[in-house]
Write an enzyme that holds these catalytic residues in place. Structure first.
Site, short mmCIF file in Angstrom:
data_model
loop_
_atom_site.label_atom_id
_atom_site.label_comp_id
_atom_site.label_asym_id
_atom_site.label_seq_id
_atom_site.Cartn_x
_atom_site.Cartn_y
_atom_site.Cartn_z
N CYS A 115 0.84 -1.24 -0.10
CA CYS A 115 -0.01 0.13 0.09
C CYS A 115 0.64 1.34 0.11
CB CYS A 115 -0.79 0.22 1.38
SG CYS A 115 -2.16 -1.21 1.16
N HIS A 249 -3.21 7.39 1.70
CA HIS A 249 -3.57 6.03 1.40
C HIS A 249 -5.13 5.79 1.87
CE1 HIS A 249 -3.92 1.97 0.68
NE2 HIS A 249 -3.76 1.59 1.99
N ASN A 279 -9.97 -0.03 -0.81
CA ASN A 279 -8.63 -0.08 -0.33
C ASN A 279 -7.94 -0.50 -1.91
OD1 ASN A 279 -5.96 -0.32 0.14
ND2 ASN A 279 -6.21 -1.07 2.14
#
Length: 322
Positions: A115, A249, A279
């Site tokens: 990520c 993020h 996500n």
């Protein structure tokens, strides 16, 4: 003069198939209320059968080049941040290079920091530009993350989606002060079992599926992101009030809200796409950047702060004067 990497254009791509929480609840033991309360997510995009990470990345790259008004022939470097490459090798970036028609021009490679991958890739490209080796770089975050999910594990499968985002960076040597001001990267492999996959080529010959200790990841995210953001601001003589836009993020709305609160930023100064995108790992920051740049929220001269944490654990932050 100081050479800086200026963002010339942004691009994004989301697969056509958008799956809502209500649709997901038909196949997984979950509910819309449960997902929204814990994550803020209402839907995610899932790549079609046969739609590869390189396909998503190429769509986003073409849009970024068009947005920048820069021909593909000007690109010296392609960096793709991804956890879900088309294959173990060759690098997905080289496939994107070919699909863009670069015909051997420049060089291309992948970066893997889950990520945090886009922040890592951005820093790598920025260093090439600062060193004078590259004038124009394509930095892409692209994932088909749903391919490595366990669809019977409701604690993870509801969290992720597929997508790609891209930026075009170009060297600028002048007094304007635009560009990437600094990036700050960290990792700590002692916590690699907080978020990981159950396989890999050297261990099982299979990619495995995602496993996560959600409470541990949340705990580390709050502390480590706060620390790296403070580090980034201090390095540039800035405080939270100087930040025009926080582009984090997109993992969890609670983490996003927590970071904004620490910086003293209201929701009107935070770019959040997690509700609609879920996500998307390395793609989440460039997708959010592309959306906020396209709708006019992010304007030239503004200070933009990026921050992310992911498996590894790996985390980082970048400060950009747009």
């Amino acid at each position: 003069m100081t050479i800086r990497s200026v963002v010339r254009g942004t691009g994004a791509y989301l697969p056509a198939n958008a799956v809502t929480n209500l649709e997901l609840a038909k196949r997984v033991d979950t509910s819309d209320d449960w997902i929204v309360a814990r994550t803020g997510i209402t839907q995610r995009h899932i790549a079609a059968d046969g739609e590869l990470t390189s396909d998503l990345a190429t769509h986003a790259a073409r849009q970024a080049l068009a947005n920048a008004g820069i021909a593909v022939d000007a690109v010296d470097m392609v960096v793709v941040a991804t956890t879900t490459p088309d294959a173990t090798f060759p690098a997905t970036a080289t496939t994107v290079q070919a699909k863009l028609g670069m015909d051997g021009r420049g060089f291309a490679f992948d970066v893997q920091a889950v990520c945090a991958g886009f922040v890592y890739a951005l820093n790598v490209a920025d260093n090439f530009i600062r060193a004078g080796q590259v004038k124009t770089a394509l930095v892409i975050g692209a994932e088909t993350f749903t391919r490595i999910l366990d669809w019977e594990d409701r604690t993870t499968c509801v969290l992720f989606g597929d997508g790609a985002g891209a930026v075009v960076l170009q060297a600028e040597d002048g007094p304007g002060g635009r560009g990437i001001l600094s990036s700050h990267l960290h990792s700590d492999g002692r916590f690699n079992k907080a978020l990981y996959t159950t396989g890999g080529p050297s261990a099982t010959r299979e990619s495995g599926v995602v496993r996560m200790n959600g409470q541990e990841v949340f705990k580390h995210a709050v502390v480590k992101l706060a620390d790296v953001v403070e580090e980034a601001l201090k390095a540039n003589g800035l405080v939270g009030a100087d930040i025009d836009w926080l582009v984090p993020h997109q993992a969890n709305q609670r983490i996003i809200d927590g970071m904004a609160k620490k910086l003293g930023l209201g929701p009107e100064r935070v770019v959040s796409t997690v509700a609609r995108h879920a996500n998307t790992s390395a793609a989440s920051i460039p997708l959010a950047l592309a959306e906020a740049a396209a709708d006019g929220r992010i304007k030239q001269g503004q200070i933009v702060l990026l921050e992310a944490i992911g498996g590894g654990l790996a985390w980082g932050a970048s400060v950009i004067r747009w």
